[in-house]
Design an enzyme around this catalytic site. Sequence first.
Site, short mmCIF file in Angstrom:
data_model
loop_
_atom_site.label_atom_id
_atom_site.label_comp_id
_atom_site.label_asym_id
_atom_site.label_seq_id
_atom_site.Cartn_x
_atom_site.Cartn_y
_atom_site.Cartn_z
N GLY A 15 -6.70 27.97 7.01
CA GLY A 15 -7.24 28.02 5.13
C GLY A 15 -7.84 26.92 4.88
O GLY A 15 -7.15 25.91 5.04
N ARG A 19 -6.28 27.46 -3.82
CA ARG A 19 -5.58 27.50 -5.41
C ARG A 19 -4.47 25.56 -5.54
O ARG A 19 -4.05 25.50 -6.43
CB ARG A 19 -4.47 28.28 -5.50
CG ARG A 19 -4.45 29.73 -5.71
CD ARG A 19 -3.61 30.51 -5.48
NE ARG A 19 -3.58 31.67 -3.72
CZ ARG A 19 -2.63 32.18 -4.17
NH1 ARG A 19 -1.75 32.74 -4.81
NH2 ARG A 19 -2.03 31.84 -2.25
N ARG A 349 7.36 -7.24 -0.59
CA ARG A 349 6.54 -6.91 0.10
C ARG A 349 6.08 -6.57 1.28
O ARG A 349 6.93 -7.90 2.26
CB ARG A 349 5.32 -7.48 -1.04
CG ARG A 349 5.26 -6.42 -2.53
CD ARG A 349 4.21 -7.86 -2.88
NE ARG A 349 2.68 -8.11 -2.44
CZ ARG A 349 1.92 -9.11 -2.71
NH1 ARG A 349 2.27 -10.13 -2.80
NH2 ARG A 349 0.77 -8.57 -1.83
N ASN A 402 0.17 -19.91 -1.64
CA ASN A 402 -0.09 -19.61 -0.30
C ASN A 402 -1.37 -19.34 -0.64
O ASN A 402 -1.99 -19.61 0.80
CB ASN A 402 0.72 -18.41 0.05
CG ASN A 402 0.40 -17.05 -0.97
OD1 ASN A 402 0.32 -17.53 -1.98
ND2 ASN A 402 0.08 -15.92 0.13
N ALA A 439 13.07 -31.77 -7.98
CA ALA A 439 12.69 -30.50 -9.44
C ALA A 439 11.44 -30.85 -10.20
O ALA A 439 11.36 -31.57 -10.11
CB ALA A 439 14.27 -30.28 -10.04
N ARG A 456 6.14 -35.87 -8.97
CA ARG A 456 5.75 -34.97 -10.87
C ARG A 456 5.64 -36.12 -11.70
O ARG A 456 6.16 -37.11 -11.67
CB ARG A 456 7.20 -35.13 -11.15
CG ARG A 456 8.26 -35.12 -11.06
CD ARG A 456 9.45 -34.42 -11.64
NE ARG A 456 10.90 -35.60 -12.14
CZ ARG A 456 11.69 -35.35 -11.14
NH1 ARG A 456 12.19 -33.99 -10.91
NH2 ARG A 456 12.93 -35.63 -10.97
C1 UD1 Z 1 -0.32 36.02 5.56
C2 UD1 Z 1 0.22 37.49 6.13
C3 UD1 Z 1 1.09 38.00 5.23
C4 UD1 Z 1 2.08 37.73 4.85
C5 UD1 Z 1 1.53 36.49 4.04
C6 UD1 Z 1 2.62 35.35 4.49
C7 UD1 Z 1 -2.38 38.23 7.36
C8 UD1 Z 1 -3.28 38.90 7.31
N1 UD1 Z 1 -1.16 38.27 6.37
O1 UD1 Z 1 -0.92 36.50 4.25
O2 UD1 Z 1 1.53 39.34 5.44
O3 UD1 Z 1 3.32 37.77 4.14
O4 UD1 Z 1 0.62 35.24 5.72
O5 UD1 Z 1 2.43 34.09 3.60
O6 UD1 Z 1 -1.98 37.97 7.78
N2 UD1 Z 1 -5.11 30.55 8.17
C9 UD1 Z 1 -5.83 30.18 9.32
N3 UD1 Z 1 -7.36 30.76 9.61
C10 UD1 Z 1 -7.89 32.10 8.91
C11 UD1 Z 1 -6.85 32.43 7.64
C12 UD1 Z 1 -5.35 31.92 7.99
O7 UD1 Z 1 -5.45 29.99 9.85
O8 UD1 Z 1 -9.08 32.46 8.64
C13 UD1 Z 1 -4.05 30.22 8.03
C14 UD1 Z 1 -3.34 29.61 6.88
O9 UD1 Z 1 -3.99 28.27 6.86
C15 UD1 Z 1 -1.97 29.67 6.82
C16 UD1 Z 1 -1.66 31.07 7.25
O10 UD1 Z 1 -3.09 31.50 8.47
O11 UD1 Z 1 -1.78 28.56 7.23
C17 UD1 Z 1 -1.72 32.25 6.70
O12 UD1 Z 1 -2.52 32.30 5.32
P1 UD1 Z 1 -3.24 32.87 4.30
O13 UD1 Z 1 -4.37 33.04 3.61
O14 UD1 Z 1 -2.33 32.48 3.09
O15 UD1 Z 1 -2.61 33.99 4.36
P2 UD1 Z 1 -1.82 35.39 3.81
O16 UD1 Z 1 -3.24 36.40 2.87
O17 UD1 Z 1 -1.02 34.90 2.94
#
Ligand code: UD1
Length: 517
Positions: A15, A19, A349, A402, A439, A456
């Site tokens: 994902g 946000r 460091r 150094n 010194a 010195r």
């Molecule tokens: C999802 C669930 C929801 C749950 C919530 C909990 C689904 C349809 N919904 O919603 O029921 O309450 O998580 O947080 O599953 N991701 C991918 N590929 C994608 C979309 C998402 O890998 O195409 C991954 C994202 O990186 C993330 C996770 O899946 O780690 C959740 O994705 P997100 O879009 O946040 O799901 P929600 O809409 O929050």
Amino acid sequence: MTSHDPAAVIVLAAGEGTRMKSATPKVLHRIGGRTLLGHALHAARQAAPRHLAVVVRHERDRVAAHVEELDADALVADQDEVKGTGRACECGLEALPEDLEGTVLVTMGDVPLLTGSTLRELTERHERSGAAVTVITAELPDARSYGRVVRDDAGDVVAIMEFKDALAHREAGDEWSHVVDVREINSGIYAFDAALLRSALARVGTDNAQGEKYLTDVVAIARDEGRRVSAHLVEDLWQTEGVNDRVQLAHLGRELNRRTVEHWMREGVTVVDPATTWIDADVTIGRDTVLRPGVQLLGATTVGSEAVVGPDTTLTDTVVGDRASVVRTQAELAVVGEGASVGPFSYLRPGTELGADGKIGGFVETKNARIGAGAKVPHLTYCGDATIGEGANIGAGTIFANYDGVAKHRTTVGRHSFVGSDSVLIAPVDIADGAYVAAGSAIEGRVGPGQIAVARGRQRNVDGWVARRRAGTATARAAEDALAREQGDGDVPPPEDSPHTRPDGTDDPTPPRRAES
Ligand code: UD1
Ligand code: CA
């Protein structure tokens, strides 16, 4: 290995995380010294799966490189253009052996407080119950935009409905219009029977409010096929909470830290002020060590037992030995030996190694410096690219020069040697064992065993200078008075040579006493 080790864990991390408003992919943001994905991989490994796959897409190369760095055995699976958690999971499955059987756990890359022991509990419950799907759920006071868990009258899970779809049903006023009020939510963490997951995902469509392939639809399909779906309700809500923005990042970061600090207190560490103490997830601390307020132990820092750290100290990837004391200090990639003392106001460091019972004192900066057992660099010194033998003493204000503007050079100070205050050691310099530097010297060559190096200007006193050049000042009047008193005694002439310098030019620690009037 136990009978309940899962066949695989699939971590969803494709994902975008819009946000976060960040150039860095969401799962690479950090709390407790690890990325969100790092926490997810850590928990996944603790579940002891045969295979571990991470699904990536957004900023694919950065995320994949990070996975490789953290866990070389993890498989990276690429998600294609089809959107949604269901598609992500399908792509994860494709990276795993085709004939995979048993339990597949699915977790998310942005849920950092989930623990390995919760995943083990999930696996065990799932396998004992014989369900095709077990979903981790939580009851929230405000279910916000989470997917809702829909149960039948017998309490079995029949479906998971996404918030937007639940809202649409509310507007339509149909038989599902109550679902939006359900407070039991889907955490997004599941155990699936591998074969069921594979066949069900093939049937999941994109006919929903977001036009995505939902993983959650597998629940209704499993029910359709006459299989059971059970819920594993967790009390500890933090473990199911995901990060969507930086407010949640800080919120979960604070809670993670609270847990880590509490863990170390239970292991026998005194934490004077838990609220201002930050300990990363990979830090270790020995018993009866005291952390005073304002301490940050970061990265792979380890602190021994009976040590004292703080107040106001930040240690990154640093090793502190037993019984050492580190006060108001900033250190990175440094080693502080047993019983050694550092601070206050010291800056260590990378490459600093202080031996047992050694000392690095106030306003001292060190870098690539091996300081032997019992050796002391107590005050106001820059010590770079140096090897200092055991028991040596570096006087206040010594500078290890150094860098010649082009290259760095090393300085060696031998065992039990003594460098006088305010000296500059212009590297490369080699001071043997048992040698002295007077010194105020500027040293640029070798000093042999048993020698003293004096480099010195000699002191020269000019009689009457103040009277001639500063006539009428308070200084001139003070001089006049003092001279009158000395001459009144009749037997103490004004000094001709420095009372502090011996004939050989070295410091005399006890200046000759002058008669008082
Ligand atoms: C999802 C669930 C929801 C749950 C919530 C909990 C689904 C349809 N919904 O919603 O029921 O309450 O998580 O947080 O599953 N991701 C991918 N590929 C994608 C979309 C998402 O890998 O195409 C991954 C994202 O990186 C993330 C996770 O899946 O780690 C959740 O994705 P997100 O879009 O946040 O799901 P929600 O809409 O929050
Ligand atoms: Ca989410």
